[in-house]
Design a protein around this motif. Structure first.
Motif, PDB file in Angstrom:
ATOM      1  N   HIS A  83      12.653  39.886  32.536  1.00 31.01           N
ATOM      2  CA  HIS A  83      13.819  39.023  32.766  1.00 31.01           C
ATOM      3  C   HIS A  83      13.415  37.921  33.728  1.00 31.01           C
ATOM      4  O   HIS A  83      12.350  37.973  34.341  1.00 31.01           O
ATOM      5  N   GLN A  84      14.292  36.931  33.886  1.00 35.36           N
ATOM      6  CA  GLN A  84      14.040  35.858  34.843  1.00 35.36           C
ATOM      7  C   GLN A  84      14.003  36.423  36.254  1.00 35.36           C
ATOM      8  O   GLN A  84      14.682  37.409  36.563  1.00 35.36           O
ATOM      9  N   TYR A  86      15.005  36.424  40.133  1.00 33.77           N
ATOM     10  CA  TYR A  86      16.201  35.999  40.855  1.00 33.77           C
ATOM     11  C   TYR A  86      16.072  36.358  42.323  1.00 33.77           C
ATOM     12  O   TYR A  86      15.256  37.189  42.720  1.00 33.77           O
ATOM     13  N   LYS A  96      23.814  37.285  41.156  1.00 39.19           N
ATOM     14  CA  LYS A  96      22.441  37.125  40.662  1.00 39.19           C
ATOM     15  C   LYS A  96      22.177  35.631  40.461  1.00 39.19           C
ATOM     16  O   LYS A  96      22.697  35.015  39.534  1.00 39.19           O
ATOM     17  N   THR A  98      19.323  32.978  39.692  1.00 30.97           N
ATOM     18  CA  THR A  98      17.953  32.928  39.183  1.00 30.97           C
ATOM     19  C   THR A  98      17.113  31.917  39.951  1.00 30.97           C
ATOM     20  O   THR A  98      17.622  30.985  40.554  1.00 30.97           O
ATOM     21  N   SER A  99      15.814  32.148  39.900  1.00 32.40           N
ATOM     22  CA  SER A  99      14.850  31.284  40.576  1.00 32.40           C
ATOM     23  C   SER A  99      13.885  30.711  39.548  1.00 32.40           C
ATOM     24  O   SER A  99      13.077  31.446  38.966  1.00 32.40           O
ATOM     25  N   THR A 103      10.454  32.501  38.412  1.00 35.29           N
ATOM     26  CA  THR A 103      10.215  32.794  37.006  1.00 35.29           C
ATOM     27  C   THR A 103       8.907  32.160  36.546  1.00 35.29           C
ATOM     28  O   THR A 103       8.108  32.792  35.848  1.00 35.29           O
ATOM     29  N   THR A 126      18.503  36.065  32.013  1.00 35.46           N
ATOM     30  CA  THR A 126      18.965  37.003  33.041  1.00 35.46           C
ATOM     31  C   THR A 126      19.051  38.425  32.492  1.00 35.46           C
ATOM     32  O   THR A 126      19.030  39.388  33.252  1.00 35.46           O
TER      33      THR A 126
END
Length: 148
Positions: A83-84, A86, A96, A98-99, A103, A126
């Motif tokens: 997943h991405q 975060y 949550k 995300t970054s 990522t 996500t």
């Protein structure tokens, strides 16, 4: 107990033999990326083998880009989840977030086989995307030989 010369020789041979430790991953849901980088670099530098024998999700999957693939294998119970990245939810009020840079950092570690699978499956989101035992997983990681 009487110690004989033969028992001393046997004990010295065992003590002099290099210890070989394998890392068994059975139920790893991930965590802080930087901690996993340190952990897997240590495993790589020691020449240890990694046996994925269950869940390896999130930051756990960094093993695929840090430890040589020739030292990693999967059992029939193995699964990988991506997943991405975060931010720690403790700092984002439980949301949550995300970054993009996190990522990108994760993706930079993955071998092409992992990147290709992620791309074919809609890219990182996500939501957790899992590979379970079977052909897709074996295209990325070899099944463990019987002696492992």
């Amino acid at each position: 107990m009487r110690i004989t010369l033969i028992s001393l020789l046997l004990l010295s041979c065992v003590a002099a033999a290099p210890a070989r430790a394998d890392l068994h991953i059975t139920r790893d849901h991930g965590g802080y990326v930087e901690e996993y980088k340190v952990k897997y670099k240590r495993v790589r530098d020691k020449g240890e083998r990694v046996i994925i024998d269950g869940i390896c999700n999130s930051a756990c999957t960094l093993v695929l880009g840090i430890v040589p693939m020739s030292k990693i294998c999967v059992t029939p119970r193995a699964s990988l989840g991506f997943h991405q990245a975060y931010y720690d939810k403790a700092f984002t009020f439980g949301i949550k977030v995300t970054s993009a840079s996190g990522t990108s950092d994760l993706m930079s570690y993955y071998p092409d086989t992992v990147k290709d699978w992620i791309q074919r499956n809609g890219g990182l989101t996500t939501e957790m995307k899992k590979i379970k035992n079977g052909v897709d997983l074996w295209k990325i990681v070899d099944p463990c030989p019987d002696e492992w």
